[in-house]
Design a protein around this motif. Structure first.
Motif, PDB file in Angstrom:
ATOM      1  N   GLY A 175       0.895  -1.303  -0.045  1.00 27.84           N
ATOM      2  CA  GLY A 175       0.042  -0.118  -0.046  1.00 27.84           C
ATOM      3  C   GLY A 175       0.572   1.291  -0.005  1.00 27.84           C
ATOM      4  N   TRP A 176       2.102   1.288  -0.068  1.00 24.79           N
ATOM      5  CA  TRP A 176       2.568   2.541  -0.078  1.00 24.79           C
ATOM      6  C   TRP A 176       2.596   3.072  -1.451  1.00 24.79           C
ATOM      7  CZ3 TRP A 176       4.639   3.523   4.686  1.00 24.79           C
ATOM      8  CH2 TRP A 176       5.018   2.378   5.460  1.00 24.79           C
ATOM      9  N   THR A 177       2.808   4.668  -1.043  1.00 26.92           N
ATOM     10  CA  THR A 177       2.754   5.313  -2.544  1.00 26.92           C
ATOM     11  C   THR A 177       3.802   6.060  -2.894  1.00 26.92           C
ATOM     12  OG1 THR A 177       1.781   7.339  -1.425  1.00 26.92           O
ATOM     13  CG2 THR A 177       0.114   5.695  -2.262  1.00 26.92           C
ATOM     14  N   SER A 178       4.699   6.509  -1.688  1.00 24.19           N
ATOM     15  CA  SER A 178       6.004   6.892  -2.158  1.00 24.19           C
ATOM     16  C   SER A 178       6.763   6.939  -0.864  1.00 24.19           C
ATOM     17  CB  SER A 178       5.635   8.571  -2.341  1.00 24.19           C
ATOM     18  OG  SER A 178       5.076   9.116  -1.545  1.00 24.19           O
ATOM     19  N   VAL A 179       8.156   7.408  -0.832  1.00 24.73           N
ATOM     20  CA  VAL A 179       8.989   7.471   0.262  1.00 24.73           C
ATOM     21  C   VAL A 179       9.867   8.430   0.131  1.00 24.73           C
ATOM     22  CG1 VAL A 179      10.858   5.962   1.103  1.00 24.73           C
ATOM     23  CG2 VAL A 179       8.847   4.777   0.001  1.00 24.73           C
ATOM     24  N   ALA A 180      10.039   9.084   1.329  1.00 24.87           N
ATOM     25  CA  ALA A 180      11.128  10.288   1.519  1.00 24.87           C
ATOM     26  C   ALA A 180      12.450   9.802   1.262  1.00 24.87           C
ATOM     27  CB  ALA A 180      10.733  10.847   2.721  1.00 24.87           C
ATOM     28  N   VAL A 181      13.180  10.337   0.425  1.00 24.08           N
ATOM     29  CA  VAL A 181      14.578   9.911   0.179  1.00 24.08           C
ATOM     30  C   VAL A 181      15.435  11.055   0.086  1.00 24.08           C
ATOM     31  CG1 VAL A 181      16.089   8.926  -1.625  1.00 24.08           C
ATOM     32  CG2 VAL A 181      13.828   8.116  -1.075  1.00 24.08           C
ATOM     33  N   ALA A 182      16.457  11.196   1.194  1.00 23.69           N
ATOM     34  CA  ALA A 182      17.146  12.205   1.368  1.00 23.69           C
ATOM     35  C   ALA A 182      18.317  12.512   0.465  1.00 23.69           C
ATOM     36  CB  ALA A 182      17.731  12.394   2.918  1.00 23.69           C
TER      37      ALA A 182
ATOM     38  N   ALA B 195     -11.886   3.983  16.366  1.00 20.41           N
ATOM     39  CA  ALA B 195     -12.004   3.843  14.825  1.00 20.41           C
ATOM     40  C   ALA B 195     -10.556   3.809  14.352  1.00 20.41           C
ATOM     41  CB  ALA B 195     -12.836   4.733  14.307  1.00 20.41           C
ATOM     42  N   PRO B 196     -10.258   2.951  13.346  1.00 16.48           N
ATOM     43  CA  PRO B 196      -8.936   2.973  12.655  1.00 16.48           C
ATOM     44  C   PRO B 196      -8.539   4.487  11.732  1.00 16.48           C
ATOM     45  CG  PRO B 196     -10.033   0.751  12.428  1.00 16.48           C
ATOM     46  CD  PRO B 196     -10.884   1.984  12.977  1.00 16.48           C
ATOM     47  N   GLU B 197      -9.935   4.713  11.302  1.00 17.17           N
ATOM     48  CA  GLU B 197      -9.892   6.145  10.692  1.00 17.17           C
ATOM     49  C   GLU B 197      -9.183   7.408  11.415  1.00 17.17           C
ATOM     50  OE1 GLU B 197     -12.462   3.344   8.998  1.00 17.17           O
ATOM     51  OE2 GLU B 197     -12.552   4.207  11.065  1.00 17.17           O
ATOM     52  N   ARG B 198      -9.041   7.313  12.555  1.00 16.19           N
ATOM     53  CA  ARG B 198      -8.303   8.197  13.389  1.00 16.19           C
ATOM     54  C   ARG B 198      -6.927   8.170  13.274  1.00 16.19           C
ATOM     55  NH1 ARG B 198     -11.839   8.247  19.250  1.00 16.19           N
ATOM     56  NH2 ARG B 198     -13.709   7.324  18.257  1.00 16.19           N
ATOM     57  N   GLY B 199      -6.525   7.146  12.917  1.00 18.81           N
ATOM     58  CA  GLY B 199      -5.045   7.155  12.453  1.00 18.81           C
ATOM     59  C   GLY B 199      -4.429   7.883  11.082  1.00 18.81           C
ATOM     60  N   LEU B 200      -3.386   7.823  10.747  1.00 17.55           N
ATOM     61  CA  LEU B 200      -2.812   8.595   9.692  1.00 17.55           C
ATOM     62  C   LEU B 200      -2.068   7.610   8.578  1.00 17.55           C
ATOM     63  CD1 LEU B 200      -0.675  10.688  12.275  1.00 17.55           C
ATOM     64  CD2 LEU B 200      -2.327  11.542  10.742  1.00 17.55           C
ATOM     65  N   LEU B 201      -3.184   6.919   7.928  1.00 15.00           N
ATOM     66  CA  LEU B 201      -2.985   5.853   7.099  1.00 15.00           C
ATOM     67  C   LEU B 201      -2.305   6.628   5.655  1.00 15.00           C
ATOM     68  CD1 LEU B 201      -2.759   3.228   5.897  1.00 15.00           C
ATOM     69  CD2 LEU B 201      -5.049   3.433   4.884  1.00 15.00           C
ATOM     70  N   ASP B 202      -2.971   7.639   5.242  1.00 14.35           N
ATOM     71  CA  ASP B 202      -2.458   8.242   3.885  1.00 14.35           C
ATOM     72  C   ASP B 202      -1.247   9.135   4.020  1.00 14.35           C
ATOM     73  OD1 ASP B 202      -4.828   7.146   2.602  1.00 14.35           O
ATOM     74  OD2 ASP B 202      -6.032   9.039   2.797  1.00 14.35           O
ATOM     75  N   LEU B 203      -0.996   9.585   5.367  1.00 19.96           N
ATOM     76  CA  LEU B 203      -0.003  10.367   5.625  1.00 19.96           C
ATOM     77  C   LEU B 203       1.196   9.229   5.480  1.00 19.96           C
ATOM     78  CD1 LEU B 203       1.457  13.162   6.439  1.00 19.96           C
ATOM     79  CD2 LEU B 203       1.374  12.134   8.814  1.00 19.96           C
ATOM     80  N   GLY B 204       1.183   8.194   6.259  1.00 21.85           N
ATOM     81  CA  GLY B 204       2.325   7.321   6.316  1.00 21.85           C
ATOM     82  C   GLY B 204       2.574   6.720   4.985  1.00 21.85           C
ATOM     83  N   ARG B 205       1.546   6.338   4.018  1.00 21.50           N
ATOM     84  CA  ARG B 205       1.813   5.683   2.984  1.00 21.50           C
ATOM     85  C   ARG B 205       2.551   6.711   1.985  1.00 21.50           C
ATOM     86  NH1 ARG B 205      -4.517   3.891   1.288  1.00 21.50           N
ATOM     87  NH2 ARG B 205      -4.224   1.798   1.869  1.00 21.50           N
ATOM     88  N   ALA B 206       2.406   7.912   2.224  1.00 22.94           N
ATOM     89  CA  ALA B 206       3.111   8.793   1.146  1.00 22.94           C
ATOM     90  C   ALA B 206       4.503   9.161   1.481  1.00 22.94           C
ATOM     91  CB  ALA B 206       2.353   9.995   1.267  1.00 22.94           C
ATOM     92  N   HIS B 207       4.892   8.664   2.938  1.00 22.30           N
ATOM     93  CA  HIS B 207       6.354   8.780   3.425  1.00 22.30           C
ATOM     94  C   HIS B 207       7.199   7.687   3.702  1.00 22.30           C
ATOM     95  CE1 HIS B 207       4.123  12.843   4.048  1.00 22.30           C
ATOM     96  NE2 HIS B 207       5.530  13.349   4.102  1.00 22.30           N
ATOM     97  N   GLY B 208       6.684   6.492   3.614  1.00 24.23           N
ATOM     98  CA  GLY B 208       7.287   5.350   3.929  1.00 24.23           C
ATOM     99  C   GLY B 208       7.700   5.477   5.834  1.00 24.23           C
ATOM    100  N   HIS B 209       8.055   4.476   6.178  1.00 22.90           N
ATOM    101  CA  HIS B 209       8.422   4.198   7.634  1.00 22.90           C
ATOM    102  C   HIS B 209       9.504   4.947   7.903  1.00 22.90           C
ATOM    103  CE1 HIS B 209       8.755   3.017  11.582  1.00 22.90           C
ATOM    104  NE2 HIS B 209       9.659   1.812  11.514  1.00 22.90           N
ATOM    105  N   LEU B 210       9.238   6.148   8.688  1.00 25.09           N
ATOM    106  CA  LEU B 210      10.471   7.051   9.090  1.00 25.09           C
ATOM    107  C   LEU B 210      10.899   6.689  10.553  1.00 25.09           C
ATOM    108  CD1 LEU B 210       8.603  10.522   7.877  1.00 25.09           C
ATOM    109  CD2 LEU B 210      10.057   8.829   6.438  1.00 25.09           C
TER     110      LEU B 210
END
Length: 352
Positions: free
Chosen positions: A39-46, A289-304
């Motif tokens: 489900g990841w969409t993008s990953v932050a790469v430095a 409720a799981p919707e109170r989490g940050l699914l979309d934010l995490g998906r866009a950054h990867g596990h930081l």
């Protein structure tokens, strides 16, 4: 632990450019089937920007946002999961020099995904244990763009149900005993060190494999360890059960200490994931409720790693997802296995 006089006066992140998962698949770095399933969409790469530089940039901004002078910082704590720079050199001192200077004590930590909350807990004890506690700087950062770790496949083979790809980022919080827009109502730490062997696997402890040029393959290491000892899967079930039980108990503890219930929790920060199943397993046992989490934010950054918590918190505040009177539950768990939870109340809308 109830914390009546601990505040987040400033918080900031330094997140580099996002790299699309689709491009990683096209280049053959990340399996297409895994990408779709996880489900990841993008990953932050430095790129070439080092982890301590990411932390220092976040620290400068967090200090500015706090409105405090650098002379008010009585302690600096810095953490990273992966290597930070030359061996025999300490990134925490670099962060202190770049952000606040001076001669306050500085401590480096290596506590994984719970490190920011661990650092806040240590800062609380330090600031309240002396005659003139004021503020502390807690930072975390990582850059996984090195040959001995593969950000796309480091967890491949481990059936945790979350899937993981690693992103780069730096985060910082300034905690104060004298006020701030975010009040930490309660904070608790715990561990399940009886499971550390799962993360260690059968690899030699000395010399450390990475010093011999061995790539870090955490997922395969854990999977092979379980397969050799328990091919029928009972060990994995035991780990999962113990983690869920301990994590849920710790979250309930901090909510009780903060005198709030699941219905009072507006949003939750957590280890980033690309799959909604992880959030369901994390939050439903708490009645949240799981919707109170940050699914979309995490998906866009990867596990930081340690910075998941700081990015989650700053995003909620800056996006207007939380308002004065709201409560944020912060839930972290990391390797070997450490646990940390906190309840944060939005006292006022931060000027930043």
């Amino acid at each position: 632990m109830r914390t009546d006089n601990l505040f987040i006066a400033g918080a900031a992140v330094r997140v580099p450019e996002l790299f699309p998962v689709a491009e990683a698949v096209r280049r053959g770095w990340y399996d297409a089937g895994r990408a779709e399933a996880e489900g990841w969409t993008s990953v932050a790469v430095a790129g070439d920007l080092s982890a301590p530089e990411l932390a220092a940039e976040a620290g400068v901004e967090a200090l500015r946002r706090s409105g405090l002078g650098s002379d008010r910082i009585l302690l600096v704590l810095h953490s990273g999961v992966w290597h930070q720079g030359p061996e025999g050199w300490y990134a925490a001192n670099y962060v202190q020099d770049r952000v606040v200077g001076g001669s306050a004590p500085v401590i480096g930590m290596h506590q994984g995904c719970t490190a920011v909350l661990d650092g806040i807990r240590l800062a609380h004890g330090f600031l309240n244990g002396g005659p003139s506690g004021t503020a502390a700087l807690v930072t975390a950062s990582d850059n996984f763009g090195t040959p001995l770790v593969d950000r796309w496949n480091y967890a491949d083979g481990w059936g945790s149900g979350r899937g993981s790809v690693l992103g780069d980022a730096g985060g910082a919080v300034v905690v104060s005993t004298e006020g701030g827009p975010l009040r930490i109502r309660s904070l608790a730490l715990s561990s399940l060190s009886g499971w550390e062997h799962l993360y260690r696997g059968d690899e030699a402890m000395h010399p450390p494999p990475v010093t011999l040029g061995v790539q870090a393959t955490l997922g395969r290491r854990m999977a092979s360890y379980v397969e050799r000892r328990d091919p029928e899967g009972g060990l994995l079930l035991s780990v999962t059960r113990d983690l869920v039980t301990a994590r849920t108990a710790l979250a309930r503890q901090v909510m009780d200490e903060a005198e709030v219930g699941p219905g009072d929790i507006t949003r939750v920060t957590h280890v980033f994931t690309g799959h909604p199943r992880y959030l369901a397993n994390l939050l439903r046992p708490l009645g949240i409720a799981p919707e109170r989490g940050l699914l979309d934010l995490g998906r866009a950054h990867g596990h930081l790693t340690s910075t998941d918590q700081v990015l989650g918190l700053t995003h909620l505040v800056e996006s207007g997802a939380v308002s004065p009177g709201d409560h944020i539950l912060m839930m972290a768990n990391g390797g070997s296995i450490s646990l940390a939870c906190a309840v944060v109340e939005v006292v006022e809308q931060p000027r930043w």
